[in-house]
Design a protein around this motif. Structure first.
Motif, PDB file in Angstrom:
ATOM      1  N   GLY A 264       0.819  -1.213   0.000  1.00 39.08           N
ATOM      2  CA  GLY A 264       0.000   0.000   0.000  1.00 39.08           C
ATOM      3  C   GLY A 264       0.853   1.263   0.000  1.00 39.08           C
ATOM      4  N   LYS A 269      -1.013   4.433  -1.572  1.00 38.80           N
ATOM      5  CA  LYS A 269      -2.413   4.374  -1.117  1.00 38.80           C
ATOM      6  C   LYS A 269      -2.593   5.210   0.159  1.00 38.80           C
ATOM      7  N   GLU A 273      -6.848   2.417   2.688  1.00 40.66           N
ATOM      8  CA  GLU A 273      -6.618   1.495   1.581  1.00 40.66           C
ATOM      9  C   GLU A 273      -5.378   0.623   1.856  1.00 40.66           C
ATOM     10  N   ARG A 276      -6.479  -1.985   4.077  1.00 39.32           N
ATOM     11  CA  ARG A 276      -7.282  -2.982   3.368  1.00 39.32           C
ATOM     12  C   ARG A 276      -6.353  -4.028   2.736  1.00 39.32           C
TER      13      ARG A 276
END
Ligand SMILES: Nc1ncnc2c1ncn2[C@@H]1O[C@H](COP(=O)(O)OP(=O)(O)OP(=O)(O)O)[C@@H](O)[C@H]1O
Ligand SMILES: [Mg+2]
Length: 306
Positions: A264, A269, A273, A276
């Motif tokens: 990420g 990101k 995110e 995630r």
């Protein structure tokens, strides 16, 4: 932005199967396999599966050490290994076919020589520069000073290296002296960092946020096992729940999660995110058998469920 992972206590993980675990008999072992082991090494392997090449830095010694290096090279992992006088430990796991239970044996590591510790520090200093990510993961071998990681980080702080740490115990408390990019304690490790046995959800959140405002770490990711994880950052807290799945083995979930968080970061990101991806990789590790880590096929599937 280069990624370097450090595994100060690597292992050659050997596994075997027996028909039935019984005492006294000489048990016949089958299906002998060898895997590279250790926090940073696992993270490099998952990053490779995610299409991110990292440099995997670790000390190695003896025949077991050479075997470990070969296994990683076979997997096309870029190895930055430095030879030391200590034999790389060989861990052992036995799968009992009759009961389906796995028995795992971890071996200790002898302390390194003073000059070998310096040699590793020098290699790290040479290998990372501004904006690179250094991932420090796993335990310290017995006999190394508790501030060993902290010393490494201090040497790098002026360079603007993003340091990610996933470890436990007093070593973890020690590294908080520095400005870190990201830390990933689980709930128990977070409580220990706060000097407590356990914490309520509110206490966890407040403590993680305080570490962010105190500039101990830019991101504090707290992993919650089957419940997923939360991330504390400058704008607050975000949760990602883990989808309901059938767990095969939780070995390597933490390391796979850290690989997802780094993915990420490399891909630019935002905090949620990034988390995630971390949770998706952690969950995917639990879908793999034994000590196998997250696979890209599962990561893609799990991402759709989050
Ligand atoms: N039983 C589970 N079911 C679903 N997801 C899980 C489970 N266990 C772990 N995970 C996933 O893996 C992530 C990391 O797991 P966990 O919180 O257990 O970390 P850890 O204690 O550091 O693990 P490790 O023992 O590998 O160091 C979780 O945030 C979650 O995404
Ligand atoms: Mg962990």
């Amino acid at each position: 932005m280069k990624v370097v992972t450090l595994t100060i206590n690597p292992a050659l993980d050997k596994s075997a199967q027996v028909e039935e675990m019984t005492p006294f008999d000489k048990l016949e072992c089958n299906n002998i396999t060898y895997h590279p082991g250790g926090g940073g090494i696992n993270i490099s392997r998952v990053l490779h599966r995610l299409g991110i090449e990292s440099n995997c830095l670790f000390p190695y010694g003896g025949k077991t050490g050479e075997h470990l290096v070969e296994l990683l090279q076979e997997q096309n992992i870029s190895v930055l290994a430095t030879p030391i006088s200590i034999l790389t430990r060989e861990n052992f796991a036995v799968f009992d076919i009759k009961t389906g239970l796995q028995f795992r044996f971890g071996m200790p590591t002898e302390p390194f020589l003073e000059k070998e510790m310096t040699q590793i520090e020098e290699l790290i200093n040479k290998s990372v520069t501004t904006n690179d990510i250094l991932v420090i993961s796993g335990s310290l071998p017995k006999g190394l000073p508790v501030n060993y990681y902290s010393k490494i980080i201090k040497n790098l702080n002026s360079k603007g290296v993003k340091v990610v740490v996933d470890t436990s115990g007093p070593v973890f408390n020690e590294v908080l002296e520095n400005e870190l990019y990201l830390i990933k304690p689980n709930q128990k490790e977070l409580a220990r960092l706060a000097g407590k046995e356990s914490q309520t959800k509110e206490e966890q959140e407040a403590f993680a946020l305080k570490m962010v405002t105190d500039k101990i770490a830019k991101y504090v990711v707290v992993s919650l096992g089957k419940d997923g994880a939360f991330i504390a950052h400058k704008n607050g807290i975000d949760y990602i729940a883990a989808p309901k799945i059938t767990v095969k083995s939780t070995i390597g979930a933490g390391d796979s999660m850290v690989a997802g968080l780094i993915y990420g970061t490399v891909k630019g990101k935002d905090a949620k995110e990034m988390l995630r991806w971390g949770v998706a990789c952690g969950v995917s590790a639990t879908l793999s058998e034994g000590s196998d880590l997250a696979h890209i096929k599962n990561i893609e599937k799990v991402l759709k469920l989050i």
